[in-house]
Write a protein that holds these residues in place. Sequence first.
Motif, PDB file in Angstrom:
ATOM      1  N   UNK A 197       0.862  -1.365  -0.096  1.00  0.00           N
ATOM      2  CA  UNK A 197       0.050  -0.165   0.080  1.00  0.00           C
ATOM      3  C   UNK A 197       0.692   1.394   0.028  1.00  0.00           C
ATOM      4  N   UNK A 198       1.761   1.030   0.720  1.00  0.00           N
ATOM      5  CA  UNK A 198       2.876   2.390   0.751  1.00  0.00           C
ATOM      6  C   UNK A 198       3.507   2.591  -0.574  1.00  0.00           C
ATOM      7  N   UNK A 199       3.737   1.664  -1.276  1.00  0.00           N
ATOM      8  CA  UNK A 199       4.307   1.677  -2.343  1.00  0.00           C
ATOM      9  C   UNK A 199       3.413   2.308  -3.764  1.00  0.00           C
ATOM     10  N   UNK A 200       2.325   1.713  -3.489  1.00  0.00           N
ATOM     11  CA  UNK A 200       1.041   2.060  -4.336  1.00  0.00           C
ATOM     12  C   UNK A 200       0.639   3.434  -4.109  1.00  0.00           C
ATOM     13  N   UNK A 201       1.070   4.176  -2.931  1.00  0.00           N
ATOM     14  CA  UNK A 201       0.684   5.357  -2.623  1.00  0.00           C
ATOM     15  C   UNK A 201       1.542   6.498  -3.603  1.00  0.00           C
ATOM     16  N   UNK A 202       2.687   5.930  -4.030  1.00  0.00           N
ATOM     17  CA  UNK A 202       3.612   6.804  -4.663  1.00  0.00           C
ATOM     18  C   UNK A 202       2.872   7.160  -5.984  1.00  0.00           C
ATOM     19  N   UNK A 203       1.921   6.374  -6.451  1.00  0.00           N
ATOM     20  CA  UNK A 203       1.395   6.937  -7.841  1.00  0.00           C
ATOM     21  C   UNK A 203       0.459   7.905  -7.575  1.00  0.00           C
ATOM     22  N   UNK A 204       0.203   8.117  -6.590  1.00  0.00           N
ATOM     23  CA  UNK A 204      -0.720   9.482  -6.325  1.00  0.00           C
ATOM     24  C   UNK A 204      -0.241  10.567  -5.768  1.00  0.00           C
ATOM     25  N   UNK A 205       1.052  10.437  -4.985  1.00  0.00           N
ATOM     26  CA  UNK A 205       1.598  11.551  -4.420  1.00  0.00           C
ATOM     27  C   UNK A 205       2.908  12.030  -5.112  1.00  0.00           C
ATOM     28  N   UNK A 206       3.511  11.107  -5.972  1.00  0.00           N
ATOM     29  CA  UNK A 206       4.594  11.658  -6.481  1.00  0.00           C
ATOM     30  C   UNK A 206       4.526  12.049  -8.034  1.00  0.00           C
ATOM     31  N   UNK A 207       5.214  12.949  -8.502  1.00  0.00           N
ATOM     32  CA  UNK A 207       5.336  13.437 -10.093  1.00  0.00           C
ATOM     33  C   UNK A 207       6.195  12.815 -10.649  1.00  0.00           C
ATOM     34  N   UNK A 208       6.158  12.860 -11.934  1.00  0.00           N
ATOM     35  CA  UNK A 208       7.045  12.500 -12.959  1.00  0.00           C
ATOM     36  C   UNK A 208       7.287  10.916 -13.126  1.00  0.00           C
ATOM     37  N   UNK A 209       8.230  10.641 -13.711  1.00  0.00           N
ATOM     38  CA  UNK A 209       8.365   8.969 -14.054  1.00  0.00           C
ATOM     39  C   UNK A 209       8.470   8.157 -12.856  1.00  0.00           C
ATOM     40  N   UNK A 210       8.851   8.712 -11.649  1.00  0.00           N
ATOM     41  CA  UNK A 210       9.037   7.876 -10.562  1.00  0.00           C
ATOM     42  C   UNK A 210       7.925   7.388  -9.931  1.00  0.00           C
ATOM     43  N   UNK A 211       6.687   8.099 -10.329  1.00  0.00           N
ATOM     44  CA  UNK A 211       5.236   7.538  -9.668  1.00  0.00           C
ATOM     45  C   UNK A 211       4.993   6.289 -10.188  1.00  0.00           C
ATOM     46  N   UNK A 212       5.535   5.713 -11.312  1.00  0.00           N
ATOM     47  CA  UNK A 212       4.942   4.534 -11.889  1.00  0.00           C
ATOM     48  C   UNK A 212       5.898   3.454 -11.216  1.00  0.00           C
ATOM     49  N   UNK A 213       6.979   3.920 -10.312  1.00  0.00           N
ATOM     50  CA  UNK A 213       7.654   2.897  -9.609  1.00  0.00           C
ATOM     51  C   UNK A 213       6.746   2.325  -8.485  1.00  0.00           C
ATOM     52  N   UNK A 214       5.732   3.146  -8.234  1.00  0.00           N
ATOM     53  CA  UNK A 214       4.741   2.595  -7.282  1.00  0.00           C
ATOM     54  C   UNK A 214       3.980   1.463  -7.646  1.00  0.00           C
ATOM     55  N   UNK A 215       3.656   1.289  -8.851  1.00  0.00           N
ATOM     56  CA  UNK A 215       3.164   0.019  -9.292  1.00  0.00           C
ATOM     57  C   UNK A 215       3.982  -1.333  -8.769  1.00  0.00           C
ATOM     58  N   UNK A 216       5.106  -1.114  -8.419  1.00  0.00           N
ATOM     59  CA  UNK A 216       5.756  -2.465  -7.970  1.00  0.00           C
ATOM     60  C   UNK A 216       5.175  -2.832  -6.485  1.00  0.00           C
ATOM     61  N   UNK A 217       4.627  -1.919  -6.030  1.00  0.00           N
ATOM     62  CA  UNK A 217       3.512  -2.530  -4.814  1.00  0.00           C
ATOM     63  C   UNK A 217       2.689  -3.310  -5.068  1.00  0.00           C
TER      64      UNK A 217
END
Length: 68
Positions: free
Chosen positions: A18-38
């Motif tokens: 859940x913490x990693x998936x939250x990156x999709x909503x709270x981080x901008x740019x290409x790094x946000x898609x790293x959250x899908x690893x969650x």
Amino acid sequence: MKPNVGGADRVVRIILGLALLSLVFFVDGGLRWFGLVGLVPLVTGFAAWCPIYPLLGLNTCPLAARMR
């Protein structure tokens, strides 16, 4: 698929997922898609089965240990 992920391990996986998936909503740019690893720890936590554990000979599920 016999369960091989125990209680504490499952909780940690779900929280981490859940913490990693939250990156999709709270981080901008290409790094946000790293959250899908969650999705990986989230799915393995809910399924109580990790495909890597048998390869490593690990099992944290007390129920599976009793089934042997």
